[in-house]
Design an enzyme around this catalytic site. Structure first.
Site, mmCIF file in Angstrom:
data_model
loop_
_atom_site.group_PDB
_atom_site.id
_atom_site.type_symbol
_atom_site.label_atom_id
_atom_site.label_comp_id
_atom_site.label_asym_id
_atom_site.label_seq_id
_atom_site.Cartn_x
_atom_site.Cartn_y
_atom_site.Cartn_z
ATOM 1 N N GLU A 89 0.862 -1.183 0.000
ATOM 2 C CA GLU A 89 0.000 0.000 0.000
ATOM 3 C C GLU A 89 0.898 1.232 0.000
ATOM 4 O O GLU A 89 1.847 1.268 0.773
ATOM 5 C CB GLU A 89 -0.919 0.037 1.222
ATOM 6 C CG GLU A 89 -1.941 1.159 1.118
ATOM 7 C CD GLU A 89 -2.929 1.187 2.304
ATOM 8 O OE1 GLU A 89 -2.790 0.384 3.230
ATOM 9 O OE2 GLU A 89 -3.818 2.045 2.269
ATOM 10 N N HIS A 123 -7.041 -2.625 14.880
ATOM 11 C CA HIS A 123 -7.232 -1.868 13.639
ATOM 12 C C HIS A 123 -6.953 -2.747 12.416
ATOM 13 O O HIS A 123 -7.780 -2.834 11.502
ATOM 14 C CB HIS A 123 -6.323 -0.638 13.661
ATOM 15 C CG HIS A 123 -6.412 0.206 12.431
ATOM 16 N ND1 HIS A 123 -7.238 1.314 12.349
ATOM 17 C CD2 HIS A 123 -5.799 0.106 11.231
ATOM 18 C CE1 HIS A 123 -7.120 1.854 11.151
ATOM 19 N NE2 HIS A 123 -6.244 1.142 10.446
ATOM 20 N N GLU A 124 -5.789 -3.366 12.407
ATOM 21 C CA GLU A 124 -5.426 -4.170 11.226
ATOM 22 C C GLU A 124 -6.353 -5.366 11.081
ATOM 23 O O GLU A 124 -6.739 -5.734 9.978
ATOM 24 C CB GLU A 124 -3.970 -4.627 11.293
ATOM 25 C CG GLU A 124 -2.950 -3.511 11.500
ATOM 26 C CD GLU A 124 -3.104 -2.331 10.553
ATOM 27 O OE1 GLU A 124 -3.595 -2.519 9.433
ATOM 28 O OE2 GLU A 124 -2.748 -1.203 10.967
ATOM 29 N N GLU A 130 -10.223 3.633 6.015
ATOM 30 C CA GLU A 130 -9.473 4.071 7.198
ATOM 31 C C GLU A 130 -10.364 4.740 8.244
ATOM 32 O O GLU A 130 -10.253 4.464 9.436
ATOM 33 C CB GLU A 130 -8.320 4.985 6.801
ATOM 34 C CG GLU A 130 -7.243 4.295 5.942
ATOM 35 C CD GLU A 130 -6.659 3.030 6.574
ATOM 36 O OE1 GLU A 130 -6.855 2.795 7.789
ATOM 37 O OE2 GLU A 130 -6.012 2.260 5.837
ATOM 38 N N GLY A 143 2.716 2.344 10.879
ATOM 39 C CA GLY A 143 2.456 1.530 12.071
ATOM 40 C C GLY A 143 2.318 0.053 11.753
ATOM 41 O O GLY A 143 2.970 -0.787 12.364
ATOM 42 N N ALA A 144 1.481 -0.262 10.788
ATOM 43 C CA ALA A 144 1.250 -1.654 10.443
ATOM 44 C C ALA A 144 0.424 -1.714 9.168
ATOM 45 O O ALA A 144 -0.080 -0.691 8.705
ATOM 46 C CB ALA A 144 0.493 -2.363 11.562
ATOM 47 N N MET A 145 0.266 -2.936 8.635
ATOM 48 C CA MET A 145 -0.408 -3.080 7.349
ATOM 49 C C MET A 145 -1.286 -4.320 7.328
ATOM 50 O O MET A 145 -0.868 -5.403 7.724
ATOM 51 C CB MET A 145 0.659 -3.144 6.249
ATOM 52 C CG MET A 145 0.098 -3.291 4.866
ATOM 53 S SD MET A 145 -0.904 -1.842 4.415
ATOM 54 C CE MET A 145 -2.084 -2.609 3.318
HETATM 55 N N1 PHE Z 1 -3.197 0.807 5.781
HETATM 56 C C1 PHE Z 1 -2.360 0.906 6.943
HETATM 57 C C2 PHE Z 1 -3.277 1.065 8.138
HETATM 58 O O1 PHE Z 1 -4.083 1.938 8.187
HETATM 59 C C3 PHE Z 1 -1.412 2.041 6.961
HETATM 60 C C4 PHE Z 1 -0.345 2.025 5.918
HETATM 61 C C5 PHE Z 1 -0.443 2.822 4.802
HETATM 62 C C6 PHE Z 1 0.749 1.226 6.068
HETATM 63 C C7 PHE Z 1 0.542 2.834 3.826
HETATM 64 C C8 PHE Z 1 1.753 1.244 5.136
HETATM 65 C C9 PHE Z 1 1.638 2.046 4.014
HETATM 66 O O2 PHE Z 1 -3.262 0.327 9.043
HETATM 67 ZN ZN ZN Z 2 -5.884 1.332 8.489
#
Ligand code: PHE
Ligand code: ZN
Length: 885
Positions: free
Chosen positions: A128, A304-305, A327, A268-270
């Site tokens: 992403e 969240h993830e 989001e 933070g995370a994905m």
């Molecule tokens: N989509 C991820 C989140 O909201 C955030 C993210 C965006 C991580 C772009 C990496 C790169 O948890």
């Molecule tokens: Zn997110």
């Protein structure tokens, strides 16, 4: 200008000419290079003769086949394929066909951390928003949903663990003595949710049985040395899975769910499908190394993830303009989850404070954009507080307007209607309309227009009819010279608090016009309106409260958020008055009324410990600064300091009592004691400003006896910052470092403590840290610990009168831009509000921005920001004759 930054517009969205419906990937992970072969099943979309254009960046193309026949590179598309820095194009002859590509990539040289890269010796991906195009040629857009089969080959010793999305369907040895795994993901997904991990990782596993009886294996992977820090993450994951079933009726949909923690991560995370990849900061937790705040961070981000599996993955975004669809909704869901796990009021206060410190200023500055923007240059620049936090507020307002059941009905319709699709914000809001029968077209303005509305409240009491008349007036500010003054649809949760502390009326008012009046009868005199309970809308409220009325709400409001808000309103007013005085050259006075309000809180026995600790906190720099017409950072600092010192001195005994009552090193660590620790450390904080030299000894004692990081780190910070503790400072700081030198996240804390320290001469100390061994190959976390903490958390150092702080941070951003533009672009945020600063400081900040804009080579990420900050024309002039990256 020799470079052109292409702007992408929402209004230009069209469906792609071709759909890729399935992809077979094969990764050959080797030292020094990785080979990626891809076989795409493609289907024409509509009737046309356009070429297939695939995205691809920094790929070395080795081979292309169309329907299994090799294609040559051509001068034009009738001769073969064409390829440049960004695209691979070819002209298919059928409506359905296959394309094979083979590319070479270099993960070990990937410092941008987008695509496939190495972290701590392991391979991992981040796709992403547009990272997949750095792995293979593909329609790298979120509306192309495909199924994936992924084969990974690697050396058995270097990478015993080989993971991708979906189910493990095969594994074995290759002919040349290496090994492989094959993964199949049955759910169609956009490319940004692809993930791969290869490396030497340990794992904690567990199982979860879903409501319908599916057994899910849960694995959390990390470096072997961190295996003892995974339990909290696992517990958080299981709680999240149960909560999503209970509240939204959403079950997990595969037999396996993996989380991998890596040191190098931009964000933070994905939420990659069934293979979440996390920054270690949001996975690892152990009382020895993580603070109570860290524990909460892990719980919230794991949730969240996980929640993205439905809001983001099963139903995804049509295009990146819709980012807040996934989001905003997922943040709202994780906020509610965290509230349910702990205290709704405490969580709401924390989230509103961060909204006001992060999103409100953004909404009134050069980067202001609607939660659903309509244009961007780089989507990476739009992972913002507005998209995330304001996006969450919009869902919260819908929740308030529809009620809990209505909102759930709408989300059921949404999952039902759009499962497996890539959709828009309008699709979501239509589900809300269908569930409630309401017209929400006015509400949609929240998504499409920027700016924080101002709401002015007035009220009057009529003794004859015993009625109160409340007038609410809304004003939408002008943003970037665009007036978007149509009134918004604003839910106002409210109550009228009678003198006996009870609500006479309560409910939700809907403000939909510029000005509206509401009358309530049978109200006792001197009742006080409590407005925007639980912060029911992201607005600034101006209301003519007297100090007495605020005191009444502070004690009696049945809404925990508004109790805190009343105290916050009172303290903010008092601080602002003194800042005005200080700026006029007058003395700072900390009035008896302020001391009295603190005494009242300290006396209370009915209050939750965390709420009490919040009530005893002074508004932070970033809460005060946005309220100033012109920001003089040194005035804010001086006034805050005077308040801290006076409160510490005048209430010394009370704070000492509170400290002693809560300090208990004999007690073994229990996470549920977070409230007690918070009170204890709040008290120690005030005491450290009291002028009592003995407090230094208390801090050192706490440091030495601590059996948890919360207490240890609180003590360290006090020892670093308290004048009377200077003789202990170096010894304690060194001790801390050597005790935790092998724990990257704790070293980050250690660096952060210095970077935020507003003691004299701190820039020299911070500069010397950049020469320290810990700064040799800094991860993004470490850069943030040093430069992020300094620029956003050290107001004295960053805003030093001579401009040295600005220069220090700008130098770093300029160096980082070529390596990791995404992190560089986030770091420049410290300069975003430069036009609001005292003129001389403004000039010095602008000098640095202009210097950055004049760099020979500039990433699109940074140039988009600089263009917004400095203005299009000024920026263009600085770029004459320069190139892009
Ligand atoms: N989509 C991820 C989140 O909201 C955030 C993210 C965006 C991580 C772009 C990496 C790169 O948890
Ligand atoms: Zn997110």
């Amino acid at each position: 200008m020799s470079e052109t930054n292409t702007v992408t517009y929402l209004k230009d969205y069209t469906q792609p000419d071709y759909w890729v419906t399935h992809v077979d990937l094969t990764f050959d992970l080797r030292e020094g290079e990785t080979l990626v072969s891809a076989k795409l099943q493609v289907k024409k979309n509509g009737d046309h003769h356009n070429p297939l254009v695939l995205d691809g960046e920094e790929l070395q193309l080795l081979d292309v086949k169309l329907n299994n026949v090799a294609l040559a590179k051509g001068e034009n598309l009738t001769e073969g394929y064409m390829v440049d820095q960004k695209f691979l194009s070819l002209l298919p002859t059928n409506d359905t066909f296959t394309v094979n590509t083979l590319v070479r990539i270099h993960p070990e040289q990937n410092t941008a951390l987008e695509g496939l890269f190495k972290s701590g010796g392991n391979w991992c991906t981040q796709c992403e928003a547009e990272g997949f195009r750095r792995i293979t040629f593909f329609p790298d857009r979120s509306d192309n949903m495909a199924t994936y089969t992924t084969k990974i080959m690697a050396d058995q010793i270097a990478a015993p663990v080989l993971l991708s999305n979906g189910n493990l369907v095969d594994q074995g040895q290759t002919e040349d003595g290496r090994h492989y795994t094959v993964w199949e993901d049955p759910f169609p997904k956009p490319s940004y949710l692809f993930a791969l991990v290869g490396g030497d990782l340990a794992c904690l596993d567990d199982t979860f049985v879903t409501a319908s009886g599916r057994h899910v294996v849960l694995c959390i992977y990390a470096a072997a040395k961190d295996l003892n820090k995974l339990e909290h993450a696992m517990a958080s994951l299981k709680k999240s899975m149960a909560w999503d079933e209970e509240i939204y009726g959403r079950e997990y949909d595969l037999d396996l769910f993996n989380i991998v923690a890596v040191d190098d991560f931009n964000m933070g995370a994905m939420e990659n499908k069934s293979l979440n990849i996390f920054n270690t900061k949001y996975v690892l937790a152990h009382p020895n190394t993580a603070t109570d705040a860290d524990y909460e961070g892990v719980e919230g981000v794991i949730a969240h993830e996980y929640f993205h599996n439905w809001t983001g993955n099963r139903v995804t975004c049509r295009d990146w303009f819709q980012l807040c669809l996934k989001e905003g909704l997922t943040v709202f869901r994780d906020q509610e989850f965290s509230g349910d796990m702990g205290s709704q009021a405490v969580n709401r206060i924390a989230n509103v404070r961060s909204l006001r410190m992060g999103q409100f200023p953004e909404d009134a500055g050069p980067m202001a954009h609607p939660p659903r923007p309509d244009q961007f240059i780089t989507i990476n620049n739009f992972y913002t507080a507005t998209v995330y936090s304001k996006g969450a507020e919009l869902n919260r307002m819908l929740h308030t307007l529809l009620g809990k059941e209505g909102f759930r009905k709408a989300s059921d319709i949404y999952f039902d209607r759009f499962d497996g699709q890539a959709v828009t914000v309008e699709d979501w809001v239509h589900c809300m309309e269908d569930a409630s029968g309401r017209d929400l077209s006015q509400f949609l303005l929240w998504y499409t227009q920027a700016g924080t509305p101002e709401v002015k409240a007035k009220w009057s009491y009529d003794h004859g009819t015993k009625s109160i008349t409340l007038t609410l007036e809304q004003h939408i500010p002008t943003i970037n010279n665009q007036s978007n003054g149509q009134p918004r649809h604003i839910p106002v949760k409210f109550g009228l608090v009678a003198p006996d502390g009870q609500d006479v009326v309560q409910g939700v008012l809907e403000l939909t016009q510029a000005k509206q009046t509401f009358t309530f009868e049978n109200v006792p005199p001197d009742s006080v309106p409590s407005l925007f309970r639980h912060f029911s809308a992201p607005v600034n409220l101006e209301a003519p409260y007297t100090d007495d009325q605020l005191r009444h709400l502070m004690i009696h409001d049945r809404d925990g958020f508004n109790q805190w808000e009343a105290g916050n309103r009172f303290l903010t007013t008092k601080l602002m008055e003194q800042i005005d005085r200080y700026e006029r050259g007058q003395d700072i006075l900390v009035g008896e009324d302020v001391l009295d309000s603190f005494r009242r809180i300290l006396q209370r026995t009915d209050m939750d410990q965390e709420l009490m600790s919040l009530a005893l906190s002074l508004p932070a720099y970033h809460e005060i600064a946005p309220k100033r017409e012109v920001i003089d950072p040194h005035a804010i600092l001086a006034v805050r300091k005077a308040f801290l010192e006076t409160l510490g001195r005048e209430l010394h005994n009370k704070f000492l009592e509170m400290y002693n009552a809560n300090y208990d090193p004999e007690k073994s660590y229990d996470r549920a004691d977070a409230g007690r620790r918070s009170l204890q450390n709040t008290a120690l904080g005030y005491l450290s400003h009291s002028g009592d030299a003995e407090v230094a000894k208390l801090a050192v004692r706490q440091y030495s006896q601590a059996n948890n990081m919360t207490d240890r780190y609180a003590a360290l910070n006090i020892i670093i910052n308290m004048d009377e503790a200077q003789s202990y400072r170096d010894g304690v700081a060194l001790h801390f470092y050597y005790q935790f030198a092998n724990d990257a996240l704790v070293v980050d804390k250690w660096i952060g403590a210095f970077a935020r320290s507003e003691t004299d001469g701190i820039l020299q100390v911070v500069k010397s840290l950049t020469e320290h061994e810990v700064f040799k190959n800094p991860t993004p976390n470490r850069m943030r610990a040093l430069y992020g903490s300094f620029s956003q958390g050290n107001h004295k150092g960053f805003h030093a009168e001579d401009g040295s702080g600005y220069e220090f941070v700008a130098n770093f951003i300029m160096e980082l831009d070529a390596k990791n533009p995404q992190v560089a672009s986030r770091m420049i945020g410290a300069f975003e509000k430069f036009r609001q600063y005292r003129p001389d400081l403004q000039t010095k900040m602008e000098t640095q921005l202009r210097r950055m804009a004049s760099m020979e080579s500039l990433s699109t990420d940074l140039s988009e920001k600089l263009q917004r900050y400095l203005g299009k024309e000024a920026f263009a002039q600085l770029r004459v004759g320069k190139s892009g990256v």
